[in-house]
Design a protein around this motif. Sequence first.
Motif, PDB file in Angstrom:
ATOM      1  N   GLU A  81       0.832  -1.207   0.000  1.00  0.00           N
ATOM      2  CA  GLU A  81       0.000   0.000   0.000  1.00  0.00           C
ATOM      3  C   GLU A  81       0.864   1.254   0.000  1.00  0.00           C
ATOM      4  OE1 GLU A  81      -3.406   2.060   2.879  1.00  0.00           O
ATOM      5  OE2 GLU A  81      -2.504   0.126   3.400  1.00  0.00           O
ATOM      6  N   ALA A  82       0.522   2.224  -0.843  1.00  0.00           N
ATOM      7  CA  ALA A  82       1.263   3.479  -0.906  1.00  0.00           C
ATOM      8  C   ALA A  82       0.852   4.397   0.235  1.00  0.00           C
ATOM      9  CB  ALA A  82       1.007   4.167  -2.243  1.00  0.00           C
ATOM     10  N   LEU A  83       1.842   4.984   0.907  1.00  0.00           N
ATOM     11  CA  LEU A  83       1.605   5.962   1.962  1.00  0.00           C
ATOM     12  C   LEU A  83       2.548   7.140   1.725  1.00  0.00           C
ATOM     13  CD1 LEU A  83       1.494   3.612   5.087  1.00  0.00           C
ATOM     14  CD2 LEU A  83      -0.460   4.635   3.923  1.00  0.00           C
ATOM     15  N   LYS A  84       2.177   8.034   0.817  1.00  0.00           N
ATOM     16  CA  LYS A  84       3.020   9.155   0.416  1.00  0.00           C
ATOM     17  C   LYS A  84       4.371   8.622  -0.064  1.00  0.00           C
ATOM     18  CE  LYS A  84       0.719  12.698   3.162  1.00  0.00           C
ATOM     19  NZ  LYS A  84       0.856  13.779   4.157  1.00  0.00           N
ATOM     20  N   ASP A  85       5.470   9.010   0.610  1.00  0.00           N
ATOM     21  CA  ASP A  85       6.793   8.560   0.181  1.00  0.00           C
ATOM     22  C   ASP A  85       7.123   7.161   0.683  1.00  0.00           C
ATOM     23  OD1 ASP A  85       7.334  10.894  -1.192  1.00  0.00           O
ATOM     24  OD2 ASP A  85       8.152  11.887   0.568  1.00  0.00           O
ATOM     25  N   PHE A  86       6.327   6.637   1.610  1.00  0.00           N
ATOM     26  CA  PHE A  86       6.541   5.304   2.155  1.00  0.00           C
ATOM     27  C   PHE A  86       5.652   4.298   1.434  1.00  0.00           C
ATOM     28  CE2 PHE A  86       7.914   8.052   5.553  1.00  0.00           C
ATOM     29  CZ  PHE A  86       8.941   7.370   6.176  1.00  0.00           C
ATOM     30  N   THR A  87       5.947   3.032   1.632  1.00  0.00           N
ATOM     31  CA  THR A  87       4.999   1.979   1.290  1.00  0.00           C
ATOM     32  C   THR A  87       4.873   1.049   2.493  1.00  0.00           C
ATOM     33  OG1 THR A  87       6.758   0.648   0.270  1.00  0.00           O
ATOM     34  CG2 THR A  87       5.388   1.965  -1.203  1.00  0.00           C
ATOM     35  N   LYS A  88       3.685   0.474   2.638  1.00  0.00           N
ATOM     36  CA  LYS A  88       3.423  -0.483   3.713  1.00  0.00           C
ATOM     37  C   LYS A  88       3.206  -1.849   3.090  1.00  0.00           C
ATOM     38  CE  LYS A  88      -0.483  -0.365   6.107  1.00  0.00           C
ATOM     39  NZ  LYS A  88      -1.493   0.023   7.104  1.00  0.00           N
ATOM     40  N   ILE A  89       4.046  -2.796   3.452  1.00  0.00           N
ATOM     41  CA  ILE A  89       3.961  -4.151   2.922  1.00  0.00           C
ATOM     42  C   ILE A  89       3.234  -5.014   3.938  1.00  0.00           C
ATOM     43  CG2 ILE A  89       5.267  -6.150   2.102  1.00  0.00           C
ATOM     44  CD1 ILE A  89       7.504  -4.239   1.316  1.00  0.00           C
ATOM     45  N   ASN A  90       2.114  -5.605   3.515  1.00  0.00           N
ATOM     46  CA  ASN A  90       1.288  -6.448   4.384  1.00  0.00           C
ATOM     47  C   ASN A  90       1.543  -7.907   4.057  1.00  0.00           C
ATOM     48  OD1 ASN A  90      -0.986  -4.412   5.644  1.00  0.00           O
ATOM     49  ND2 ASN A  90      -0.316  -3.776   3.606  1.00  0.00           N
ATOM     50  N   THR A  91       1.870  -8.696   5.075  1.00  0.00           N
ATOM     51  CA  THR A  91       2.193 -10.106   4.863  1.00  0.00           C
ATOM     52  C   THR A  91       1.115 -11.011   5.452  1.00  0.00           C
ATOM     53  OG1 THR A  91       3.577 -10.057   6.860  1.00  0.00           O
ATOM     54  CG2 THR A  91       4.672  -9.714   4.743  1.00  0.00           C
ATOM     55  N   ALA A  92       1.182 -12.272   5.042  1.00  0.00           N
ATOM     56  CA  ALA A  92       0.125 -13.230   5.391  1.00  0.00           C
ATOM     57  C   ALA A  92       0.050 -13.510   6.887  1.00  0.00           C
ATOM     58  CB  ALA A  92       0.348 -14.537   4.629  1.00  0.00           C
ATOM     59  N   ASP A  93       1.129 -13.255   7.629  1.00  0.00           N
ATOM     60  CA  ASP A  93       1.105 -13.497   9.074  1.00  0.00           C
ATOM     61  C   ASP A  93       0.539 -12.318   9.854  1.00  0.00           C
ATOM     62  OD1 ASP A  93       3.118 -11.652   8.834  1.00  0.00           O
ATOM     63  OD2 ASP A  93       4.731 -12.960   9.522  1.00  0.00           O
ATOM     64  N   GLY A  94       0.008 -11.318   9.137  1.00  0.00           N
ATOM     65  CA  GLY A  94      -0.626 -10.181   9.787  1.00  0.00           C
ATOM     66  C   GLY A  94       0.311  -9.033  10.112  1.00  0.00           C
ATOM     67  N   ARG A  95       1.584  -9.178   9.801  1.00  0.00           N
ATOM     68  CA  ARG A  95       2.535  -8.114  10.091  1.00  0.00           C
ATOM     69  C   ARG A  95       2.571  -7.091   8.957  1.00  0.00           C
ATOM     70  NH1 ARG A  95       8.223 -10.478  11.715  1.00  0.00           N
ATOM     71  NH2 ARG A  95       7.844 -11.773   9.868  1.00  0.00           N
ATOM     72  N   THR A  96       3.044  -5.883   9.276  1.00  0.00           N
ATOM     73  CA  THR A  96       3.245  -4.849   8.265  1.00  0.00           C
ATOM     74  C   THR A  96       4.675  -4.329   8.371  1.00  0.00           C
ATOM     75  OG1 THR A  96       2.450  -3.099   9.733  1.00  0.00           O
ATOM     76  CG2 THR A  96       0.826  -4.152   8.284  1.00  0.00           C
ATOM     77  N   HIS A  97       5.218  -3.904   7.227  1.00  0.00           N
ATOM     78  CA  HIS A  97       6.586  -3.406   7.170  1.00  0.00           C
ATOM     79  C   HIS A  97       6.581  -2.095   6.392  1.00  0.00           C
ATOM     80  CE1 HIS A  97       8.105  -7.391   8.464  1.00  0.00           C
ATOM     81  NE2 HIS A  97       7.109  -7.841   7.713  1.00  0.00           N
ATOM     82  N   LEU A  98       7.094  -1.035   7.006  1.00  0.00           N
ATOM     83  CA  LEU A  98       7.187   0.266   6.337  1.00  0.00           C
ATOM     84  C   LEU A  98       8.582   0.445   5.751  1.00  0.00           C
ATOM     85  CD1 LEU A  98       5.403   2.699   8.815  1.00  0.00           C
ATOM     86  CD2 LEU A  98       4.569   1.928   6.602  1.00  0.00           C
TER      87      LEU A  98
END
Length: 244
Positions: free
Chosen positions: A157-174
């Motif tokens: 997912e795009a968040l301005k200059d960042f992106t948020k990566i969503n994984t199958a284990d429910g975690r997110t990575h910016l």
Amino acid sequence: MKISCLLLDDDPLVLDLLQAYVSMTEVLEVKAAFTDPLEAHTYLLSHEVQVLFSDVTMPHLSGLDLVRSLRQPPLVVLMTAYPQYAMEGFNLDVIDFLLKPISLERFLKAVNKVASILRTSFTDTEGNDMHSGNGSFFIRTDAQFVRLHYRDVLFIEALKDFTKINTADGRTHLTLVNLKNLEEQLPAGLFVRTHRSYLVNAAKIESVSNLEVRVGGHSLPLGQTYRERVTERIVNRTLIRRQH
């Protein structure tokens, strides 16, 4: 195989020290060494190296500006006596940041980090795992590198200059890489753009409607611009049709 590198520092004594360190590694091969950043820039426009060791504060062109000026920079290790440049350097996705005076131990640690990243990249490419979905990639989050497997990524997912990566284990990575750059560097066969703000793992899509896609229990918008492409690629290719 040795790792090709370029050494850049406006102090000839530092270059001599780096050359000595390189000779001790048996891993690196110096392709060029410069005290002038403009000469280094010209060299990099027509020659490929795998890693750039660069001073930060130099006349005419700083190491940070040099990295920004390159469309596809190599892996970068920055060197300086001023720790305040570290955050700006990491925002450019540099591999490591060496504070002067640089010890052999600290230099070797940076070399090991570079070798590990290149080894992973080589394995993914040569093993063709990237395109089967079994490969992996690294992202920078804060001050560390995190390995993610393609098969574990649900959507990005795009968040301005960042992106948020969503994984199958429910975690997110910016990570400080925009969605367009991520899309260009990830395997096109594995990920599909469903909206200007979303990139989705094609194998994880559960359903497609006119307005949304379902991925791992999440409802994501399906933009009109992308609808036909998603339907053709995800649905029509494997759709079981009624026989007449």
